[in-house]
Each structure stands twice: as structure tokens, then as C-alpha cells.
Scaffold this active site. Structure first.
Site, PDB file in Angstrom:
ATOM      1  N   GLY A 163       0.748 -16.564   4.605  1.00  0.00           N
ATOM      2  CA  GLY A 163      -0.644 -16.342   4.205  1.00  0.00           C
ATOM      3  C   GLY A 163      -0.860 -16.255   2.716  1.00  0.00           C
ATOM      4  O   GLY A 163      -1.612 -17.014   2.132  1.00  0.00           O
ATOM      5  N   SER A 164      -0.167 -15.309   2.069  1.00  0.00           N
ATOM      6  CA  SER A 164      -0.428 -15.148   0.643  1.00  0.00           C
ATOM      7  C   SER A 164       0.543 -15.974  -0.182  1.00  0.00           C
ATOM      8  O   SER A 164       1.695 -16.186   0.203  1.00  0.00           O
ATOM      9  CB  SER A 164      -0.319 -13.672   0.244  1.00  0.00           C
ATOM     10  OG  SER A 164       0.942 -13.175   0.578  1.00  0.00           O
ATOM     11  N   LYS A 171       3.413   9.772 -11.200  1.00  0.00           N
ATOM     12  CA  LYS A 171       3.713   8.342 -11.096  1.00  0.00           C
ATOM     13  C   LYS A 171       3.850   7.721 -12.485  1.00  0.00           C
ATOM     14  O   LYS A 171       4.823   7.031 -12.786  1.00  0.00           O
ATOM     15  CB  LYS A 171       2.583   7.642 -10.328  1.00  0.00           C
ATOM     16  CG  LYS A 171       2.698   6.131 -10.326  1.00  0.00           C
ATOM     17  CD  LYS A 171       1.366   5.500  -9.948  1.00  0.00           C
ATOM     18  CE  LYS A 171       1.444   3.994 -10.013  1.00  0.00           C
ATOM     19  NZ  LYS A 171       2.312   3.413  -8.973  1.00  0.00           N
ATOM     20  N   HIS A 191      11.547 -10.613  -0.143  1.00  0.00           N
ATOM     21  CA  HIS A 191      11.691  -9.460  -1.032  1.00  0.00           C
ATOM     22  C   HIS A 191      12.680  -9.727  -2.149  1.00  0.00           C
ATOM     23  O   HIS A 191      12.767  -8.972  -3.103  1.00  0.00           O
ATOM     24  CB  HIS A 191      12.154  -8.234  -0.256  1.00  0.00           C
ATOM     25  CG  HIS A 191      11.231  -7.895   0.869  1.00  0.00           C
ATOM     26  ND1 HIS A 191      11.571  -8.066   2.181  1.00  0.00           N
ATOM     27  CD2 HIS A 191       9.964  -7.444   0.852  1.00  0.00           C
ATOM     28  CE1 HIS A 191      10.546  -7.713   2.930  1.00  0.00           C
ATOM     29  NE2 HIS A 191       9.569  -7.333   2.150  1.00  0.00           N
ATOM     30  N   CYS A 239       5.894  -7.930  10.213  1.00  0.00           N
ATOM     31  CA  CYS A 239       6.966  -7.938   9.224  1.00  0.00           C
ATOM     32  C   CYS A 239       8.037  -6.931   9.549  1.00  0.00           C
ATOM     33  O   CYS A 239       8.271  -6.007   8.793  1.00  0.00           O
ATOM     34  CB  CYS A 239       6.498  -7.698   7.812  1.00  0.00           C
ATOM     35  SG  CYS A 239       4.825  -7.320   7.588  1.00  0.00           S
ATOM     36  N   ARG A 298       5.422   5.203  -5.902  1.00  0.00           N
ATOM     37  CA  ARG A 298       4.435   4.353  -5.257  1.00  0.00           C
ATOM     38  C   ARG A 298       3.467   5.167  -4.388  1.00  0.00           C
ATOM     39  O   ARG A 298       3.890   5.943  -3.545  1.00  0.00           O
ATOM     40  CB  ARG A 298       5.103   3.291  -4.397  1.00  0.00           C
ATOM     41  CG  ARG A 298       4.059   2.341  -3.874  1.00  0.00           C
ATOM     42  CD  ARG A 298       4.585   1.164  -3.131  1.00  0.00           C
ATOM     43  NE  ARG A 298       3.466   0.568  -2.438  1.00  0.00           N
ATOM     44  CZ  ARG A 298       2.809  -0.492  -2.867  1.00  0.00           C
ATOM     45  NH1 ARG A 298       3.182  -1.095  -3.963  1.00  0.00           N
ATOM     46  NH2 ARG A 298       1.780  -0.949  -2.198  1.00  0.00           N
TER      47      ARG A 298
HETATM   48  N1  GLN Z   1      -0.966 -12.570   5.588  1.00  0.00           N
HETATM   49  C1  GLN Z   1      -0.350 -11.525   4.832  1.00  0.00           C
HETATM   50  C2  GLN Z   1       0.310 -12.088   3.583  1.00  0.00           C
HETATM   51  O1  GLN Z   1       0.847 -13.129   3.635  1.00  0.00           O
HETATM   52  C3  GLN Z   1       0.670 -10.783   5.629  1.00  0.00           C
HETATM   53  C4  GLN Z   1       1.296  -9.662   4.853  1.00  0.00           C
HETATM   54  C5  GLN Z   1       2.108  -8.723   5.674  1.00  0.00           C
HETATM   55  O2  GLN Z   1       2.433  -9.004   6.797  1.00  0.00           O
HETATM   56  N2  GLN Z   1       2.468  -7.601   5.123  1.00  0.00           N
HETATM   57  O3  GLN Z   1       0.327 -11.471   2.551  1.00  0.00           O
HETATM   58 ZN    ZN Z   2       4.801  -9.541   6.765  1.00  0.00          ZN
END
Ligand code: GLN
Ligand code: ZN
Length: 795
Positions: A466-467, A18, A728, A677, A549
Site C-alpha cells: 500500500g504505502s 522523548k 524493516h 503484519c 516512541r
Molecule cells: N497499507 C498499509 C501500508 O502499506 C499497511 C500498513 C500496515 O499493515 N501496518 O502502509
Molecule cells: Zn503490515
């Protein structure tokens, strides 16, 4: 007895590959330097295997990026956009990672966005030179680069590294016949390849493809190779007739070409399958004209006896009873007993191996310094698994290493009794599982009637997943705290400041439903695993996910319980900073299960239920603490689907029940959200509806809302937030783009059930793009609200 291996992890004990790759990609290291690191890893891997007594060394299991991509370059399947006069390694990296528009061929962009775990992993596309698509390798967390078949794809031996690496292996092993090159089989290759802008039926390409495989086998034979491992894992899928026939055709042809007159000795093919039973393909696989078959005796346990009975005794049968997919010590005594019938029938033609390539397990347990010693004694990583296979092979050869066998049996017995693993309280609770309601108190229609006035949201309410951006400062703070360089009070202060910051930003942007931003979490599974009993974390237990990764899955070793609330403190603080509704944020049981190494002494369902009960307590504690909108992410629900469609219903039953169990205890006016997702729901929509979340947010922007069809056709009854922009990509979506998408969604889903949100969490993004993107998103919702108000007025 032959003891062989199907593949060894290539990242190195401490992820050396890596780091070498990333240094090279940054332009800070030459290709020769990278090649030297790679060569040293291969040498060490072979040495480890030789030391362990492996008498048939795998070759070509090394890949800079992906062994499937190796196959594409070997066969000359190079997308038009990357073809050049002379093939070189850069071409392969471009195929995997894309090439930035302005750069020359020497500079590939970091095509893979850092989104963890999503399926298929999305990549930033850059004009014409976008990276190849990436998909999950069966039900592992490994991703391969999907071969692209175009109208002018012509198979031709192109990348000849294979033969060099085989020569290296031969040098290590001393004899060519002790080296077994590993190839992806032609049928699996073609099956997983995708047509790109062409209507040529894939199977019509088979003869041309087989001609190149014939050439490859010829060259290997010329190198003195005796055995070639041909991986055909699609044999464990439920195949259409034409693909079954393709197997027959393929191996008829290859058995001819491996018998060509010019080679000293005929090449022998070992057909390898793994990850499941052969199902209806059992007879097909047993009758193919090859010299041997490798069978996964663990995941294929149900059919092991049939395989032993049906496979011809004059051919080689390799059986894998050492788990290449999990980290537990094998029960060697049990395996010896299991193999008695096969030994009696096949004699020296019985080979032993791991169940599949060891690519999917961490490299070496020895380097772990912090694991509980008792737990460590129950584990085996790749290197240790080789020793188990050796022990097994020796015992079958009548050379029982009594001491080692006794130690292994003792560990297996200890584990069954271990207090570390078995928790009477959890067991007692599980025994009463049928008393836990799976239904909410009232159906959605009644719930929404109380939720609507309570939350009092506008039409097209806006929220996020969320994040928020995990800035350098946030990561530093977490790291310092973890290392003990910062007191808990200081840490809390810093995180609360972050929460206040995201509250102010959301206020300014005009978001309707807030999130706290998850600054305290580095990973959505690890965060919970660290706070639950029954989970352990390694220091170096990395497994390759794609390219450079790697992921380090938690180990669920024992009964799971929650010693104390996990998120209440942060959510409650966040709620205290705003009058807006603050969503609580949890990771669902299926996702925790799916992204961890799990117990092998009980079913996945049983482990999932334990996690669900722990999360149920968290949900209720959040509710009591005044958090009345709670999101439970089930990002990995889809990837947990079994390989055989006929097993889906059973999986979906317990997976959905675990979600219902997690959420059923709340009041009608507490709103449950879930997030997934991905966008493919057609074949699981019924199960998703059964989860009965009040609101589901999904990924749809990339398909231009096309993928909402599943929800429309099924008449999904609850609320939906179809993602309106792709997180993304660093691109900032315009108001118009998002208005357009929401309009599309609103054509099919009643406006009062639509939410407006991004596709996924924003932690991999920076604020410089997040703020304007969300500002535009809020503006788009306002435009829509106005439009709808006018429609209502004019109606
Ligand atoms: N709650 C998480 C975030 O917002 C969801 C992430 C995900 O679904 N991969 O990061
Ligand atoms: Zn997601």
C-alpha cells in the site's frame, strides 16, 4: 483511607523525556543533562500526585526506556553481548536499542525500525549486538524488552538506580513510609523472560531469583520503606499448574525475607494485578501470604464481588475503579456505591487507586486547547484521574465534596444524553444489522473463476502492501496543507504528482498490481478517523509505546458514520494513470478500534460494527468508481485477542464478522484483499479463513516461510501473498533469496494461489532501497514463472 497510585506517565506533559532521550542518543546532550530532565520529570510527577492528595507515592515507575528493562538491569539479567565490567546506563540503552557493529560501547544504533504498531515490533538486527526483542505488555500498546535468560545468567543486584530514586521520592514525600516502590513481581518477570540458547527450565531459576528479590526488599526496608507494590499481572492469565505453584513458593519465600530481623519494621507487600479478572487464580491470589492485594475493579468487574467476599478483612484490599486504560471521566457516584460493601468489610483497609498504572493514558487534559468543550468535559487524563480518586476516597471517608461530586454526576448524565455522542441515524442502521449479509454472493471457488479471467494476472502476481516511501517532500506538503500554508488545489496537485510518480516507478519495475502509495496518509488509522464522524483528536494525548516512541490514539467518542467517501478520489485518480489494476486501500474496523481509545458506554463489538458499516459504504463506493481490487488492512486483528484464551472465540466471532460485513456487498468479480503484519497464525487460522478474503498478504520472510505452516496444515483455501522480504531492514534482498522463499512457499501452497509481495508497507523506507528491492522481487517472480512453465512442459 489510603489513596495510592500504581504508576504515573513518565514522558512528561509535552513529551519532554522523548526529546531529551533523542537528543542524548544523537550525541547532542550529555548523560548528566538527560539525567537532569529525568529528575525534573520525576519531581513534577510526585508533586502532581502529592498535590492531588496521593498519600502513598509510587517510586520506580520512572524508566528511561522501559520499567521491565529496569527490572532486568536491577537483577543483573544482561545478555552476554552487552556485559561489561561496570554497569552503566549505556548498557541498558544497548539492550533496548542494539549496538551498531563498528561502534564502541558508547554509541548505540537506532535499533528500532520505525514500524508502527506491529507486534512484536521488529528491529533492525546488526550482527552480534542486536537489540533485545520487544513484546506487547499484555493487551496494551506498551512494549517491554524481553529479558534473555542464558546458560550463564546469574542474578545479582546490578543497577542500583532504584534505591536512588526511592531516596528522591522519600525526600519529596517527607516520610519513607509514604513512598511505595513498584517492582515487577518475580513470577511475572520469569514468565515473560525467554530462554536464549539454554535449556535450563525457567522455573528452576526461581530460588536464585528470589534471593535477589530478598536483597532488594531488604535494602528498601533499610531505607525505611513500609509498602512495596509487587506487580504480578500474569495472575489474570490462565496459568498452568506449575506457574500457580510458583506463586505459592515465591510469596512463601518473600514473606519470610520481608520479615528479616535487621529491618526496623517488616516490609509489607501489595500484590498488584490488573487488566482482567483473576479467573481460576482467585483463591490463589487471595491466599498468598502478602499484606495486601490491588484489584482492577473495571476490567475485573465480573469478579469484584468475589474478591471482596473472599479477601481477608485484616489485610489491605485496594480497588481500582478509575480507568487506567481509557480516557473517560469516572462515574464517581457509581464507584462510591460500588465500594460500600468493601468499605463495610475492610474499613481503613480498603484503599483506592486507578485500575492499573496511569502509564497507558495521556498525561494532562488541561493542556488541550482545541477539543470540543463538551467532549472535554467527559474526559479525564492521568492528572484528572488523580482528582477523581481523591474525590472517591474523600467521599468514602465521609468528607463528600458535594460540589465536585455533583459536577462529576452531571457530566456523566450529560454524556448519556449527548447529541454529540448519540446519532439516531447510526442507531437506526445498527438496529437493522441482521439484514446486512455476512457472506459474499458466491464462495471463493466461484469468485476466483470470474476473477482470474477478469484480472488476467500471470502466475505469482507481484504487488506491494500500500504505502511507498514517505519522503520529506510528502511530509512537508501534508504539513503545509494542514497548517493552511497551502491551498487545497495546490495540495491535490502535489499529491497527484506523487501518485503519478509511483505509477511510473511501478510501471518501470514491472509490478503487476499497483497501489497509489498512500502519500495523503500520515497514519493508517488517523487518516480514516479524521474523516469519520464520532472521532476526536488531541494535541498532546501521547502515550508511550516503547522507549521514546509515543502514539497519539484517536478518541472514538460517539456513534461512527461516514459523511462522505474517504479514499475514492485518490484511488480513482490513481487508476486513471495506469492500465494496470489499482488496489483500493482501507484500514479495517478491528484495527481502527484497536488503535483508538474507545467508548466505555457500549461494547467494543458495537463500536466495531459501526466502523465496519462506514467502511462497507466506502468499499461499495470504490467498486462503483471502478476500483475492483480492494485491500482492507487488519494489522491489529491478532493483538485484539483477549488475555484469557477462553474469551478468544467470542472476540474472533465479532472481529471476523466485522470484516465480512465490510466486504460482503461487492460483486463476485471484485477481489478483496486483506493484510496482516505478523506471522503467528496457528491459533487463529480458522478465524482468518472465515474472513474469506480472496487474497491475504502476511509477514513471513523473517521466519523463512516456516510460519506458512499454519496455512498449509489448515489447508487455507484462498490466495496468499507470504511476504518475501523484510521491509524493516534497509538491506536489499537478492533475487536468489526471494526465489528461494517463494519456492519454499510453493512446495506447500499451490502456485496458482500464491502472490509475491513484501512483508508490509514501504512508507518507512527510502526509494534508494525500495526500487532495487522491488526490481529484484519482480525478477524473482519471473524466474519462478519460468521454472513452473518448464515443469508444466516436462510433465
Ligand atoms: N497499507 C498499509 C501500508 O502499506 C499497511 C500498513 C500496515 O499493515 N501496518 O502502509
Ligand atoms: Zn503490515
Amino acid at each position: 483511607m489510603t489513596l495510592h497510585n500504581l504508576g504515573y506517565p513518565r514522558i512528561g506533559d509535552k513529551r519532554e523525556l522523548k526529546f531529551a532521550l533523542e537528543t542524548y542518543w544523537k550525541g547532542e546532550q550529555s548523560e548528566a543533562e538527560l539525567a537532569a530532565v529525568a529528575k525534573e520529570i520525576r519531581r513534577r510527577n510526585w508533586q502532581t500526585q502529592l498535590d492531588a492528595g496521593v498519600n502513598l507515592l509510587p517510586a520506580n515507575d520512572f524508566a528511561y526506556y522501559d520499567q521491565f528493562l529496569n527490572m532486568s538491569t536491577l537483577l543483573g539479567v544482561i545478555p552476554k553481548r552487552f556485559r561489561q565490567e561496570h554497569y552503566d546506563l549505556e548498557v541498558a540503552f544497548c539492550m533496548a536499542r542494539g549496538r551498531a557493529p563498528s561502534d564502541d560501547a558508547a554509541a548505540c544504533c537506532a535499533g528500532h525500525a520505525g514500524h508502527e504498531h506491529s507486534e512484536p515490533v521488529s528491529k533492525t538486527t546488526s550482527k552480534a549486538d542486536y537489540a533485545g526483542a520487544m513484546k506487547k505488555w499484555f493487551d496494551t500498546n506498551y512494549h517491554y524488552i524481553v529479558p534473555e535468560l542464558e546458560d550463564d545468567t546469574a542474578f545479582a543486584l546490578t543497577d542500583t538506580r532504584l534505591f536512588d530514586e526511592v531516596a528522591e521520592a522519600v525526600e519529596m514525600a517527607g516520610l519513607a513510609k509514604n513512598v511505595k516502590p513498584v517492582l515487577v513481581g518475580p513470577v511475572t518477570y520469569l514468565y515473560l523472560a525467554e530462554n536464549k540458547g539454554t535449556a535450563i527450565p525457567k522455573l528452576s531459576r526461581l530460588p536464585e531469583l528470589l534471593a535477589v528479590y530478598g536483597e532488594i526488599l531488604q535494602r528498601l526496608a533499610d531505607q525505611g520503606i513500609e509498602w512495596v507494590q509487587i506487580d504480578e499481572p500474569i495472575l489474570v492469565l490462565e496459568l498452568a499448574d506449575e506457574w500457580q505453584q510458583a506463586f505459592q513458593q515465591t510469596y512463601d519465600v518473600l514473606s519470610q525475607s520481608s520479615r528479616q530481623p535487621s529491618s526496623q519494621a517488616p516490609l509489607k507487600l501489595l500484590l498488584a494485578t490488573y487488566f482482567e479478572t483473576l479467573g481460576d487464580n482467585l483463591s490463589l491470589a487471595c491466599d498468598l501470604p502478602v499484606a495486601g492485594l490491588h484489584y482492577d475493579g473495571l476490567r475485573g468487574a465480573k469478579q469484584l464481588n468475589d474478591v471482596v467476599a473472599q479477601y481477608p478483612a485484616d489485610k489491605v484490599l485496594s480497588i481500582g475503579l478509575v480507568d487506567g486504560r481509557n480516557i473517560w471521566k469516572a462515574d464517581v457516584t457509581g464507584a462510591i456505591a460500588h465500594l460500600q460493601d468493601a468499605k463495610a468489610k475492610f474499613g481503613d483497609n480498603l484503599w483506592v487507586a486507578p485500575s492499573c498504572s496511569l502509564l497507558h493514558v495521556p498525561v494532562n487534559l488541561e493542556v488541550e486547547e482545541k477539543l470540543n468543550p463538551e467532549l472535554k468535559n467527559y474526559l479525564a487524563f492521568a492528572k484528572q484521574k488523580l482528582a477523581e480518586i481523591k474525590l472517591l476516597a474523600d467521599a468514602l471517608n465521609g468528607q463528600v465534596d458535594e460540589k465536585a461530586l455533583a459536577a462529576n454526576a452531571q457530566a456523566i448524565a450529560d454524556k448519556q444524553q449527548s447529541k454529540l455522542i448519540h446519532d439516531a441515524d447510526v442507531q437506526a442502521r445498527i438496529a437493522k444489522l441482521d439484514q446486512v449479509a455476512l457472506d459474499r454472493a458466491a464462495p471463493y471457488a466461484e469468485r476466483t473463476a470470474v476473477q482470474k479471467p477478469k484480472f488476467d494476472l500471470p502466475l505469482f502476481p507481484t504487488t506491494t502492501i500500500g504505502s511507498f516511501p514517505q519522503t520529506q517532500a510528502i511530509r512537508q506538503t501534508r504539513l503545509k496543507f494542514k497548517k493552511g500554508e497551502m491551498s487545497e488545489a495546490q495540495y491535490i496537485d502535489a499529491m497527484q504528482a506523487e501518485i503519478r510518480d509511483v505509477c511510473e516507478r511501478q510501471e518501470r519495475i514491472g509490478i503487476d498490481v499497483f497501489v497509489h502509495g498512500e502519500p495523503e496518509r500520515n497514519d493508517m488509522v488517523e487518516y480514516f478517523g479524521e474523516q469519520l464522524d464520532g472521532f476526536a483528536f488531541t494535541q498532546f494525548g501521547w502515550v508511550q509505546s516503547y522507549g521514546s516512541r509515543c502514539v497519539k490514539p484517536p478518541i472514538i467518542f460517539g456513534d461512527v458514520s461516514r459523511p462522505k467517501p474517504m479514499t475514492v478520489f485518490w484511488s480513482q485518480y490513481a487508476q486513471s494513470q495506469t492500465d494496470k489494476t489499482m488496489k483500493g486501500m482501507l484500514t479495517g474496523a478491528v484495527t481502527v478500534l484497536q488503535w483508538s481509545f474507545v467508548r466505555n458506554d457500549q461494547t467494543r463489538e458495537a463500536t466495531c460494527n459501526q466502523i465496519a458499516l462506514a467502511l462497507r459504504d466506502e468499499v461499495l463506493d470504490l467498486e462503483t468508481a471502478g476500483i475492483h481490487m480492494i485491500q482492507i488492512d487488519e494489522a491489529a486483528l491478532r493483538e485484539g485477542l483477549p488475555l484469557k484464551k477462553s474469551d478468544w472465540a467470542e472476540y474472533l466471532r465479532w472481529a471476523v464478522n466485522s470484516f465480512r460485513m465490510t466486504t460482503s456487498g461487492v460483486q463476485n468479480d471484485t477481489q478483496i484483499h486483506t493484510h496482516m503484519c505478523y506471522s503467528e497464525f496457528n491459533d487463529i487460522i480458522e478465524a482468518v479463513a472465515k474472513m474469506d478474503a480472496d487474497v491475504i498478504t502476511i509477514e513471513t520472510s523473517k521466519s523463512q516461510m516456516k510460519l506458512l505452516d499454519a496455512f498449509v496444515d489448515f489447508q487455507y483455501p484462498n490466495e496468499i501473498g507470504p511476504g518475501v522480504y523484510d521491509i524493516h531492514s534497509p538491506n536489499i534482498p537478492t533475487v536468489e533469496q526471494m526465489v528461494d522463499l517463494i519456492q519454499k512457499a510453493a512446495e506447500n501452497i499451490p502456485a496458482e494461489r500464491l502472490w509475491v509481495n513484501p512483508d508490509c508497507g514501504l512508507k518507512t523506507r527510502g526509494w534508494q532501497e525500495t526500487e532495487p528491492a522491488l526490481t529484484n522481487m519482480v525478477e524473482a517472480a519471473k524466474v519462478l514463472r519460468k521454472q513452473f512453465a518448464e515443469q508444466v512442459k516436462s510433465a
